[in-house]
Structure formats: structure tokens, C-alpha cells
Design a protein around this motif. Structure first.
Motif, PDB file in Angstrom:
ATOM      1  N   ALA A   1      -7.535  -2.352   4.582  1.00 46.18           N
ATOM      2  CA  ALA A   1      -8.914  -1.907   4.342  1.00 46.18           C
ATOM      3  C   ALA A   1      -9.006  -0.853   3.255  1.00 46.18           C
ATOM      4  O   ALA A   1     -10.000  -0.790   2.522  1.00 46.18           O
ATOM      5  CB  ALA A   1      -9.521  -1.380   5.642  1.00 46.18           C
ATOM      6  N   MET A   2      -7.985  -0.015   3.116  1.00 37.78           N
ATOM      7  CA  MET A   2      -8.066   1.068   2.144  1.00 37.78           C
ATOM      8  C   MET A   2      -7.984   0.583   0.704  1.00 37.78           C
ATOM      9  O   MET A   2      -8.386   1.302  -0.220  1.00 37.78           O
ATOM     10  CB  MET A   2      -6.995   2.119   2.435  1.00 37.78           C
ATOM     11  N   TRP A   3      -7.482  -0.629   0.477  1.00 35.54           N
ATOM     12  CA  TRP A   3      -7.511  -1.196  -0.872  1.00 35.54           C
ATOM     13  C   TRP A   3      -8.945  -1.518  -1.310  1.00 35.54           C
ATOM     14  O   TRP A   3      -9.222  -1.621  -2.508  1.00 35.54           O
ATOM     15  CB  TRP A   3      -6.700  -2.473  -0.936  1.00 35.54           C
ATOM     16  N   LYS A   4      -9.821  -1.754  -0.325  1.00 35.06           N
ATOM     17  CA  LYS A   4     -11.203  -2.187  -0.588  1.00 35.06           C
ATOM     18  C   LYS A   4     -11.188  -3.470  -1.426  1.00 35.06           C
ATOM     19  O   LYS A   4     -10.424  -4.382  -1.118  1.00 35.06           O
ATOM     20  CB  LYS A   4     -12.012  -1.053  -1.199  1.00 35.06           C
ATOM     21  N   ASP A   5     -11.997  -3.564  -2.486  1.00 34.96           N
ATOM     22  CA  ASP A   5     -12.073  -4.830  -3.213  1.00 34.96           C
ATOM     23  C   ASP A   5     -11.182  -4.860  -4.446  1.00 34.96           C
ATOM     24  O   ASP A   5     -11.242  -5.807  -5.235  1.00 34.96           O
ATOM     25  CB  ASP A   5     -13.514  -5.149  -3.601  1.00 34.96           C
TER      26      ASP A   5
ATOM     27  N   HIS B   1       0.804  -1.221   0.000  1.00 36.62           N
ATOM     28  CA  HIS B   1       0.000   0.000   0.000  1.00 36.62           C
ATOM     29  C   HIS B   1       0.838   1.273   0.000  1.00 36.62           C
ATOM     30  O   HIS B   1       2.056   1.264   0.185  1.00 36.62           O
ATOM     31  CB  HIS B   1      -0.971   0.002   1.182  1.00 36.62           C
TER      32      HIS B   1
ATOM     33  N   ARG C   1     -10.742   5.407  10.448  1.00 35.99           N
ATOM     34  CA  ARG C   1     -11.576   4.293   9.985  1.00 35.99           C
ATOM     35  C   ARG C   1     -10.721   3.142   9.467  1.00 35.99           C
ATOM     36  O   ARG C   1     -11.185   2.008   9.387  1.00 35.99           O
ATOM     37  CB  ARG C   1     -12.499   4.769   8.860  1.00 35.99           C
ATOM     38  N   TYR C   2      -9.486   3.449   9.102  1.00 32.57           N
ATOM     39  CA  TYR C   2      -8.645   2.462   8.438  1.00 32.57           C
ATOM     40  C   TYR C   2      -7.407   2.073   9.230  1.00 32.57           C
ATOM     41  O   TYR C   2      -6.695   1.158   8.839  1.00 32.57           O
ATOM     42  CB  TYR C   2      -8.201   2.995   7.068  1.00 32.57           C
TER      43      TYR C   2
ATOM     44  N   ARG D   1      -7.796   3.771  -8.161  1.00 30.75           N
ATOM     45  CA  ARG D   1      -9.077   4.373  -7.773  1.00 30.75           C
ATOM     46  C   ARG D   1      -9.656   5.216  -8.903  1.00 30.75           C
ATOM     47  O   ARG D   1     -10.869   5.208  -9.140  1.00 30.75           O
ATOM     48  CB  ARG D   1      -8.898   5.243  -6.525  1.00 30.75           C
TER      49      ARG D   1
END
Length: 269
Positions: free
Chosen positions: A44-48, A37, A169-170, A247
Motif C-alpha cells: 500500500a505504501m507504494w501507492k500508484d 519496498h 494504516r499500511y 516520492r
């Protein structure tokens, strides 16, 4: 991605828990892509996005949060990072993580974004026989004025807006993640950081991707990789795209990555 387990390593003379998430681990014979990252990123910040890449490339995936990020062990209160912080991630943390996960015998593909891209390049230059290939998004190989200027803007935003809350949040410790990254990039000696000379040791194929509108770097970064990498290098310069191609233009990145891995994958008899 499944619920992240943790790997335990020893680093900087203490025990560090590394947050990990596996993608399609049942595909034992498929290539392994390891996702590294950015400077403020985490699992979590990668998401899906990693799952989409692995599906398109018919690969397994490993996503992890570096020490100080996500759910991994935060920085110690007195721990500051020096100019060699990305070298230490590539030369110390990544090998320790692979050993803890019993991946020593594998030759993974490294997929790195921003600082994670630089760490991927450094790993491949130090261990040229231990990596199958690299996909690097908006990597840094030297420090540019626009990079420092925008990191200064981020510092102001962290102090004066709700950025800390959003990062919370992450990350278990937003302060650990933010200040570990921000302070070293703004440390005056870091202006001389440069890894161009190390790129010649890379022997694997490289796909270097950058947005034309990247606010943290110019195209000189990936063009410099193409000029100096010891292996083959393909460039993808994406219009209408900033510092996070995965993104801003995810479909372009997924298709390019899957095609690159398929084309360069070493077939076992």
C-alpha cells in the motif's frame, strides 16, 4: 493495482502468507518488474507509483510485502532479525516467493528502494543468471553514521509520537514492521554489515538512483555500486531529493527507469 492476493511460502519453519499485487498481468510478453519496498514499506505504501512505472516501461509488475509488513504474516512474538536479515530475504524469501508464483522461468527486473534495493543487489549477486536488470533507489551497501543517527530519531518518534498509528494504516502490525527494522539497524554488531565484496558477482545492468539530500545515506552508496558491480552501472544523482526519490522526484525516476529498461531489454526473436 488489483486487490492483492496472497502467496504461501514456508520460511523459518512456519507457513507465511505474502501479500501480492499484480500490475497489467495480461501483458504476458512484456517484461516483469518486481518492486521491493523499503524498511518500513508495504504494497500500500507504494501507492500508484509501480503502476506508473509499468505503464511508462510497457511492463507487467509484481508488488509484494515482505514477511512482517503490510498484510503479510507478521513476525512471530519471539522472532528477532539478525545481521543477515537482508541476505535471508534475498536468498530465501524471494526465491520461495517466485517458486510459489511459478515465476521460476522468468528473468525479472528488480526495482528496490532502500533495504529493498540492498536485497535486490544481494539477489542479483547470488543468482546472476536469474535477473534481467536492477533499478535501486537509495540502497545501502554499508552502514553510515548518518543512517544510524536518523534511525535512532525514528525510534524516538515511534515511542513518543503518533507514528505507530500512521504506520497502522499500511501494516496489520505496526510493531512487527517497525521493530523488526529498527532494532536490527540499531544493533551494535550491525555496524559492520557490508555487502561491497558481493557486488562483483552481479552481471546484469544496474541503474542506481539517490537523492543528493538523502538523510539516510551519502552518495558513497551508489558510487560504491558503480565501482564494484560486475555489470554495467548507471548513476542518477537527483538534486532537491531525499531518501525516497520515487516520492520526491517521481517523474525523474519514472522516465529514467523506463528509458533504462527499454535500452537494456533483451529482445526475444
Amino acid at each position: 493495482m488489483s486487490t492483492p492476493p496472497f502467496a504461501t511460502i514456508t520460511w523459518r519453519d512456519r507457513t507465511v502468507q505474502i501479500e501480492c499485487a499484480w500490475i497489467a498481468p495480461e501483458k504476458a510478453d512484456a517484461p516483469l518488474i518486481v518492486f521491493l519496498h523499503e524498511g518500513l514499506g508495504s504494497v500500500a505504501m507504494w501507492k500508484d507509483f509501480p503502476a506508473q512505472v509499468c505503464e511508462a516501461a510497457n511492463a507487467r509488475g509484481l508488488v509484494f510485502s515482505r514477511p512482517g509488513y503490510g498484510r503479510s504474516t507478521p513476525r512471530a512474538d519471539d522472532e528477532t532479525w539478525d545481521v543477515d536479515f537482508m541476505h535471508r530475504q534475498a536468498h530465501e524469501v524471494l526465491p520461495a516467493l517466485f517458486a510459489a508464483l511459478k515465476l521460476d522461468g522468468e528473468k525479472p527486473w528488480l526495482f528496490g528502494h532502500s533495504d529493498g534495493g540492498s536485497i535486490s543487489l544481494l539477489y542479483a549477486s547470488r543468482f546472476p543468471d536469474k535477473v534481467e536488470g536492477l533499478v535501486v533507489l537509495a540502497p545501502h551497501i554499508f552502514v553510515e553514521d548518518k543512517t544510524v543517527a536518523n534511525i535512532e530519531i525514528a525510534r524516538t518518534a515511534y515511542l513518543e509520537t503518533d507514528l505507530a498509528k500512521k504506520l497502522g494504516r499500511y501494516h496489520d502490525s505496526a510493531d512487527s514492521a517497525f521493530w523488526g527494522w529498527n532494532r536490527i539497524w540499531l544493533h551494535p554488531p550491525f555496524r559492520d554489515w557490508n555487502i561491497e565484496a558481493e557486488l562483483g558477482a552481479i552481471r546484469c545492468p544496474v541503474l542506481a538512483v539517490q537523492g543528493i539530500d538523502d538523510e539516510y545515506g551519502t552518495l558513497a552508496q551508489i558510487r560504491g555500486i558503480a565501482a564494484r558491480a560486475g555489470g554495467s552501472c548507471e548513476l542518477l544523482e537527483i538534486p532537491e531529493c531525499g531518501h525516497s526519490p520515487h516520492r520526491d522526484q517521481p517523474d525523474r525516476v519514472i522516465v529514467a527507469t523506463a528509458s533504462f529498461i527499454t535500452k537494456n531489454r533483451r529482445q526475444t526473436p
